[in-house]
Design an enzyme around this catalytic site. Structure first.
Site: not given
Length: 526
Positions: A184, A241-242, A244, A246, A265, A302
């Site tokens: 995606k 990603g974030s 939230r 994740g 992650e 990150c």
């Protein structure tokens, strides 16, 4: 290769569809051509169907064939480097040097996992021979190894358009393990994603593997990702990603009739603890090093350090003053997306309005742009411990300096921290040797502990761990960087009393691939 703005479904393309969107240039805020079509649920169904059709043949493919696929993708990315970097520059505003370095890292990861696939010991093959004379009951022949888990959904990351996206580490490790992959694409850099996706699509065809080994889906929101994670034919998820987003994917996967693993992650504030001896000896170098690490990529790695913990005193005061001077010199730069920029400003403002927090330095970006300047906050250990949100990540060029009265307060700060990807400890040899409690506490909360160094500049190698306890990752036992990443996308399979001809190659008695495996409790190339 021409970018068409259509999802890649196996060897073909999705239909144009009704829902459209554009990528944007972060420097100007202007939309970029071409217009892209969002994938439909039917497109997701088709990608999942093709992946399922490819599962058996790809799982049975030789390690050499999988390695050839990864090598072919790597070579294709090198041949298309100019076009990929040019498009990525438009969509991310990242400098050419950074993007070329990231492309090189992506190619190196692909070749590294080609080597892992070819060498083969990652399957952890174990053989226990039968013993019909064992008392009180005979022992059966038992053999086990890791096998492909099935179709994997991979989510492209906003901040790494190449190394953690279409052909990044999740995709490379999943393919190396023999799993079809459906990516995606991140809506921040869809053109880059499509270009790399076409390289992968062409490599699958060149190596003569089933077309369903790879598909790429576009979406500007969350609908496609949600539908993909809940699709019954998806067996695992890789995400960067974030926290939230994740956590939302974790919850979706857990509530499926058949739950699946999500390897997410989700970021980190990567605390830096500076002990008094190191601060006295190296104050200038530490200030310069911290500023450089925190500002790398406009703070959008990150691994950027967002928290630095020191003990009060003259050296700490001088350090804070020098750090503030450096932060004031930071030139504003565009962030990756309008949403990321807005989130950074909101997080920084929340810190600034917190009781006990002062702003030591702040540089604001120009109004009506996505540009962000740096901000340096300071607070006491007691204030940090009282206001739990100060341990949250402010994704961008922001750092919080926490002053502690003594080692006991540093220990309290370390004890309060949630799981992190990394932590750094700066100290003299003598200090590091005597602060066992502090080091032990920090180590229990991180995936990578660094002595007298900085967390940015993630080495891609066998020993690397890019993970950590929740909420840094969804599963602190795993890593998304390094060769151990391949084990995320395997499942254990055991064969008891099976004919040798029907066993996977890794478990055959003759060990035709000469794998390193454990036979009757003894490791070797039996």
């Amino acid at each position: 290769m021409n970018i068409e703005g259509l999802s890649l479904l196996g060897s073909g393309r999705a239909s144009i569809g009704k829902r459209r969107f554009h990528a944007f240039n972060p420097e100007t805020g202007s939309p970029l051509e071409p217009e892209l079509a969002e994938a439909s649920e039917q497109d997701v169904d088709r990608a999942a169907e093709l992946a399922t059709q490819a599962v058996g043949a790809f799982a049975r493919s030789t390690a050499g064939r999988r390695a050839e696929l990864l090598q072919t993708i790597a070579a294709g990315m090198e041949s298309e480097a100019e076009a990929i970097v040019t498009r990525a520059r438009l969509e991310t505003a990242l400098p050419d040097a950074r993007l070329r370095s990231e492309l090189g890292r992506t190619v190196a990861q692909l070749r590294m996992f080609a080597g892992v696939a070819r060498e083969g010991s990652w399957v952890d093959a174990r053989v226990d021979h039968a013993d019909p004379n064992r008392q009180p009951v005979p022992k059966p022949d038992v053999r086990s190894c890791l096998q492909p888990i099935g179709p994997v959904a991979v989510f492209g990351a906003s901040n790494f358009p190449l190394a953690f996206s279409v052909a990044g580490g999740d995709t490379a490790s999943a393919l190396a393990a023999g799993n079809p992959v459906i990516v995606k694409a991140h809506p921040a850099h869809p053109g880059t994603s499509e270009h790399v996706g076409m390289v992968v699509q062409r490599a699958v065809a060149d190596v003569e593997l089933p077309e369903g080994v790879f598909s790429l889906l576009f979406d500007r929101g969350t609908a496609v990702g949600k539908y993909l994670v809940q699709h019954p034919q998806i067996c695992a998820v890789g995400f960067t990603g974030s926290a939230r987003a994740g956590r939302a994917l974790m919850d979706l996967a857990a509530w499926r009739p058949q739950p699946i693993p999500v390897f997410a992650e989700m970021g980190s504030i990567n605390p830096v603890f500076v002990l008094p001896g190191a601060l006295t000896r190296n104050s200038e170098a530490l200030a310069v090093g911290l500023h450089a690490a925190a500002m790398t990529g406009v703070g959008q790695y990150c691994t950027n350090p967002g928290l630095v913990v020191v003990q009060t005193g003259k050296a700490a005061t001088a350090f804070a003053e020098r750090l503030a001077d450096l932060y004031r010199t930071t030139t504003p730069a565009p962030m990756l997306t309008e949403k990321i920029h807005a989130s950074f400003l909101k997080g920084a403002e929340h810190f600034a309005r917190t009781e006990g927090v002062s702003v030591l330095a702040r540089v604001d970006g120009p109004p009506d742009t996505w540009q962000a300047g740096s901000v340096l906050f300071k607070t006491s250990a007691s204030s940090f411990l009282r206001h739990r949100h100060l341990a949250d990540e402010v994704f961008g060029p922001a750092t919080l300096l926490v002053e502690c009265a003594d080692t006991a307060e540093m220990v309290a700060v370390a004890q309060s921290l949630p799981g992190q990807l990394t932590a750094s400890v700066h100290g003299t040899d003598a200090e590091l040797g005597t602060e066992e409690k502090l080091l032990s506490l920090i180590q229990s909360r991180v995936g990578r502990l660094i002595a007298n160094g900085w967390p940015t500049g993630l080495e891609v190698c066998d020993a690397m761990v890019h993970g950590g306890p929740y909420p840094a990752t969804s599963d602190g036992r795993s890593t998304s960087v390094g060769t151990r990443a391949i084990s995320r996308f395997g499942r254990l399979a055991c064969y008891q009393s099976f004919p040798d001809a029907l066993l996977p190659e890794a478990l055959k008695e003759a060990n035709p691939s000469r794998l390193w495996r454990t036979v009757d409790g003894k490791p070797g190339r039996h």
